[in-house]
Design a protein around this motif. Sequence first.
Motif, PDB file in Angstrom:
ATOM      1  N   VAL A 369       1.311  -1.571  -0.018  1.00 14.59           N
ATOM      2  CA  VAL A 369       0.147   0.004   0.208  1.00 14.59           C
ATOM      3  C   VAL A 369       0.943   1.610   0.093  1.00 14.59           C
ATOM      4  O   VAL A 369      -0.119   2.440  -0.956  1.00 14.59           O
ATOM      5  CB  VAL A 369      -0.899   0.010   1.305  1.00 14.59           C
ATOM      6  N   LEU A 370       2.050   0.639   0.939  1.00 15.98           N
ATOM      7  CA  LEU A 370       2.793   2.066   0.831  1.00 15.98           C
ATOM      8  C   LEU A 370       3.585   2.981  -0.914  1.00 15.98           C
ATOM      9  O   LEU A 370       3.213   4.261  -0.680  1.00 15.98           O
ATOM     10  CB  LEU A 370       3.380   1.955   1.961  1.00 15.98           C
ATOM     11  N   VAL A 371       3.723   1.815  -0.924  1.00 11.54           N
ATOM     12  CA  VAL A 371       4.486   2.080  -2.218  1.00 11.54           C
ATOM     13  C   VAL A 371       2.967   2.233  -3.456  1.00 11.54           C
ATOM     14  O   VAL A 371       3.931   3.478  -4.345  1.00 11.54           O
ATOM     15  CB  VAL A 371       5.447   0.762  -3.036  1.00 11.54           C
ATOM     16  N   GLY A 372       2.537   1.986  -3.590  1.00 12.87           N
ATOM     17  CA  GLY A 372       1.418   2.208  -4.269  1.00 12.87           C
ATOM     18  C   GLY A 372       1.340   3.702  -4.262  1.00 12.87           C
ATOM     19  O   GLY A 372       0.707   4.568  -5.038  1.00 12.87           O
ATOM     20  N   MET A 373       0.825   4.234  -2.357  1.00 12.53           N
ATOM     21  CA  MET A 373       0.619   5.336  -2.363  1.00 12.53           C
ATOM     22  C   MET A 373       1.815   6.683  -2.591  1.00 12.53           C
ATOM     23  O   MET A 373       1.798   7.715  -3.763  1.00 12.53           O
ATOM     24  CB  MET A 373       0.627   5.499  -1.079  1.00 12.53           C
ATOM     25  N   TYR A 377       2.274   9.968  -6.897  1.00 14.52           N
ATOM     26  CA  TYR A 377       2.495  10.765  -6.776  1.00 14.52           C
ATOM     27  C   TYR A 377       4.428  11.401  -7.798  1.00 14.52           C
ATOM     28  O   TYR A 377       4.445  12.425  -7.628  1.00 14.52           O
ATOM     29  CB  TYR A 377       3.033  11.890  -4.786  1.00 14.52           C
ATOM     30  N   ALA A 378       4.984  10.410  -6.795  1.00 15.10           N
ATOM     31  CA  ALA A 378       6.352  10.324  -7.546  1.00 15.10           C
ATOM     32  C   ALA A 378       7.059   9.900  -9.088  1.00 15.10           C
ATOM     33  O   ALA A 378       7.653  10.202  -9.339  1.00 15.10           O
ATOM     34  CB  ALA A 378       7.430   9.964  -6.343  1.00 15.10           C
ATOM     35  N   GLY A 379       5.188   8.617  -9.451  1.00 15.64           N
ATOM     36  CA  GLY A 379       5.825   8.957 -10.896  1.00 15.64           C
ATOM     37  C   GLY A 379       5.993   7.343 -10.383  1.00 15.64           C
ATOM     38  O   GLY A 379       7.168   7.270 -10.067  1.00 15.64           O
ATOM     39  N   ARG A 380       5.209   6.601 -11.713  1.00 16.03           N
ATOM     40  CA  ARG A 380       5.894   5.169 -11.621  1.00 16.03           C
ATOM     41  C   ARG A 380       6.760   4.333 -11.395  1.00 16.03           C
ATOM     42  O   ARG A 380       7.752   4.051 -11.168  1.00 16.03           O
ATOM     43  CB  ARG A 380       4.740   4.335 -11.873  1.00 16.03           C
ATOM     44  N   ALA A 433      -2.125   0.044 -16.206  1.00 18.71           N
ATOM     45  CA  ALA A 433      -2.985   1.147 -16.233  1.00 18.71           C
ATOM     46  C   ALA A 433      -2.616   2.829 -17.006  1.00 18.71           C
ATOM     47  O   ALA A 433      -3.586   3.505 -18.480  1.00 18.71           O
ATOM     48  CB  ALA A 433      -4.315   1.709 -15.492  1.00 18.71           C
ATOM     49  N   ASP A 434      -1.633   3.399 -16.413  1.00 23.99           N
ATOM     50  CA  ASP A 434      -0.911   4.236 -16.848  1.00 23.99           C
ATOM     51  C   ASP A 434      -0.364   4.424 -18.782  1.00 23.99           C
ATOM     52  O   ASP A 434      -1.110   5.220 -18.825  1.00 23.99           O
ATOM     53  CB  ASP A 434      -0.097   5.287 -16.000  1.00 23.99           C
ATOM     54  N   MET A 435       0.006   3.362 -18.520  1.00 19.41           N
ATOM     55  CA  MET A 435       0.926   2.725 -19.897  1.00 19.41           C
ATOM     56  C   MET A 435      -0.037   2.589 -21.687  1.00 19.41           C
ATOM     57  O   MET A 435       0.262   3.266 -22.429  1.00 19.41           O
ATOM     58  CB  MET A 435       2.043   2.560 -19.419  1.00 19.41           C
ATOM     59  N   TYR A 436      -0.995   2.051 -20.540  1.00 19.49           N
ATOM     60  CA  TYR A 436      -2.151   1.416 -21.605  1.00 19.49           C
ATOM     61  C   TYR A 436      -2.741   1.833 -21.736  1.00 19.49           C
ATOM     62  O   TYR A 436      -3.899   1.040 -22.545  1.00 19.49           O
ATOM     63  CB  TYR A 436      -1.519   0.075 -21.910  1.00 19.49           C
ATOM     64  N   GLY A 437      -3.776   2.543 -20.338  1.00 24.70           N
ATOM     65  CA  GLY A 437      -5.488   3.150 -20.321  1.00 24.70           C
ATOM     66  C   GLY A 437      -6.060   2.042 -19.712  1.00 24.70           C
ATOM     67  O   GLY A 437      -5.343   0.616 -19.634  1.00 24.70           O
ATOM     68  N   ARG A 505       9.734   3.339 -21.471  1.00 27.41           N
ATOM     69  CA  ARG A 505       8.903   4.709 -21.581  1.00 27.41           C
ATOM     70  C   ARG A 505       7.802   4.371 -21.679  1.00 27.41           C
ATOM     71  O   ARG A 505       6.593   4.063 -22.284  1.00 27.41           O
ATOM     72  CB  ARG A 505       8.714   5.120 -23.232  1.00 27.41           C
ATOM     73  N   SER A 506       7.745   4.863 -20.469  1.00 25.79           N
ATOM     74  CA  SER A 506       7.000   4.675 -19.867  1.00 25.79           C
ATOM     75  C   SER A 506       5.352   5.808 -19.840  1.00 25.79           C
ATOM     76  O   SER A 506       4.141   5.249 -19.511  1.00 25.79           O
ATOM     77  CB  SER A 506       7.101   5.508 -17.716  1.00 25.79           C
ATOM     78  N   SER A 507       5.482   6.907 -20.324  1.00 27.02           N
ATOM     79  CA  SER A 507       4.695   8.058 -20.972  1.00 27.02           C
ATOM     80  C   SER A 507       4.161   7.612 -22.338  1.00 27.02           C
ATOM     81  O   SER A 507       5.517   7.710 -22.824  1.00 27.02           O
ATOM     82  CB  SER A 507       5.322   9.502 -20.175  1.00 27.02           C
ATOM     83  N   ILE A 508       2.951   7.719 -22.583  1.00 27.11           N
ATOM     84  CA  ILE A 508       2.850   8.077 -24.159  1.00 27.11           C
ATOM     85  C   ILE A 508       3.402   8.679 -24.684  1.00 27.11           C
ATOM     86  O   ILE A 508       3.687   8.799 -25.954  1.00 27.11           O
ATOM     87  CB  ILE A 508       1.099   8.538 -24.362  1.00 27.11           C
TER      88      ILE A 508
END
Length: 604
Positions: A369-373, A377-380, A433-437, A505-508
Amino acid sequence: MLFSRISLQGTRSPPKRKLTDAILDYFSHAEYQPSLEQIEKDRFVFFGLIRSRPWMVVLAGFIIQFCYGSVYAWSIFNAPINASVASSTKKGRAEITFYIALGVLGFTGAIFGPWIESNHPRKSGIIGLVVFYAGHLTTALAVEMKMISLLYFGYGFVAGIGLGIGYVSTIDTVSKWWPRARGAAAGCAVMGFGGGSLAFSAVNRWLINNTDLPLVFLILGSMNFGIMLVSVQFLCPPPPGHNISGIPIIEKENANQSSAESNKDPQGCCSVSGSARLESAQPIRYTDVINVQKPVIYISLAEALHSRDYWLLYVSFLANIVFGLVILSNLPSIINRMFGTESKHPKEPPLPAYVAVSIEGGFNMAGRVLVGMISDYAGRKTVFLMLLLIQIITLVCIPIAIKTGSFWGFLMLVWTATVCYGGGFGMIPAFLADMYGINNTSSCHGIILTAWSIASIGGGLAFTGIVNSFISHGSSVSNPRMYTVNFLWMLALVIVGFICCLFVRSSIRDRLFPAHPDQILRLRIFGRMFRILWTTEEPSLAGEDCCGASGSHIENSTSSLRHKQRKRHLRFELLDKEQENAAWEEYLVLRAVQYRLMKEPHAY
């Protein structure tokens, strides 16, 4: 006979689809499309009695994962099952059941991922818990009949299938309800899986001491079935529009400016796909493509699975969880052999092994849970790189702690690595989810869980094989070298995972950013685009004024230059934000114009 031949020739049966085509089509697109009636029904849960709320889904997901986490308490059953079924506690046949279950879990998630994404989460959740319950019933029958093969089939295969379906459907449903805190939401649900392993260790031990072994699985399965059947009634997909239908292509710092410029038409929307699909309520022109309100990119499942970034992340995830999986099942033996009763100087360890394992489970839960939180904020990618880097440092220091006999230093390092292990599980659904929708989460998550299977089976077998090899060659069980060798190959794997994560490349924007023709490598370093080019330096006409030279003289000079060797050299570029934004906006304009010309050839 003649007429029959004519009729047969006149009617041609449709061509049969090949199995490979059906499989490719299955893994090419997955999206849940509810009817209007179903959308109205999903406003209420628990048989239509309670209005659905996001916090209810998180709580239900935690409870369901808590019940599924009972699989991690399987080690309690090893000794009694070996004594009852194999007639010996030293044959170690029951331990194989756990590895089969985890192996089937990962591959079930991969196979059923698109189906889970295309159906209601309550449907897949009920199927998962029913199959999981059937696995417990089959296990009770296997123990009663003393059939080890039926045990492997019941708990390893059948319960593993239910576990895979239920795990993926629950986690991904929870993350869809919290688009702005996907990491924290998924981490809270996955935390239940770690909590279940702690609680059911005590429950299983109490049941074994107070009832017959076959009856234990009947009670345990029925208890889990009842709890999950109630909890699954609170699972439902979020209403339409709750999540962005695609991946935003404008960064957060530019979002406010883009939104302000598009307030005149709040319905305007620009969307891009792998086939350059852009949509807008108003005609798109060169100057207003970037100024729409919420430009997004749609990525199909096939495009996601063909992306090299997905498989680089797969290797990184595999590297992140190997050490945690191995240490979870081998920590008691390592403590006893290096610091306890089987060490060179036999004594009781400062902390009992079972207490150390329980505390490790707490760190596992906290990490999820902590790493997910933190990743919200800090980016995956930044957080994932930190997890791998911490594990690299930990694997370097653990052999030193063992050699120097530092018991508490060893435990602190192990618990730190366990936080990283749990954090990987808590963050990976949100990362995908952030990378591929959000529509591809279940499918991508299911396939990446095969790394869990590979790490648990392959890592466990490799660790045990190396230890047994040292012992079979006359080495003492207290020899730290056999563990040092294991830590070295895990260290090498984590380093490979760290390098792979660097290239994700984490961002589109990074994935679609136009490449330079001479580009060899491109990375983003501290938010800046860095690239290495292999450029060709063209020889110049020294001392000549090309503009003033005659045509024949230029032609003769040009022909003479063809015989000169072209110089190639490396060039390093660090783009500033203005250069990067200009290139990215130019790319979006070209994609918009390309689609507009395809749709309306006379638009420009």
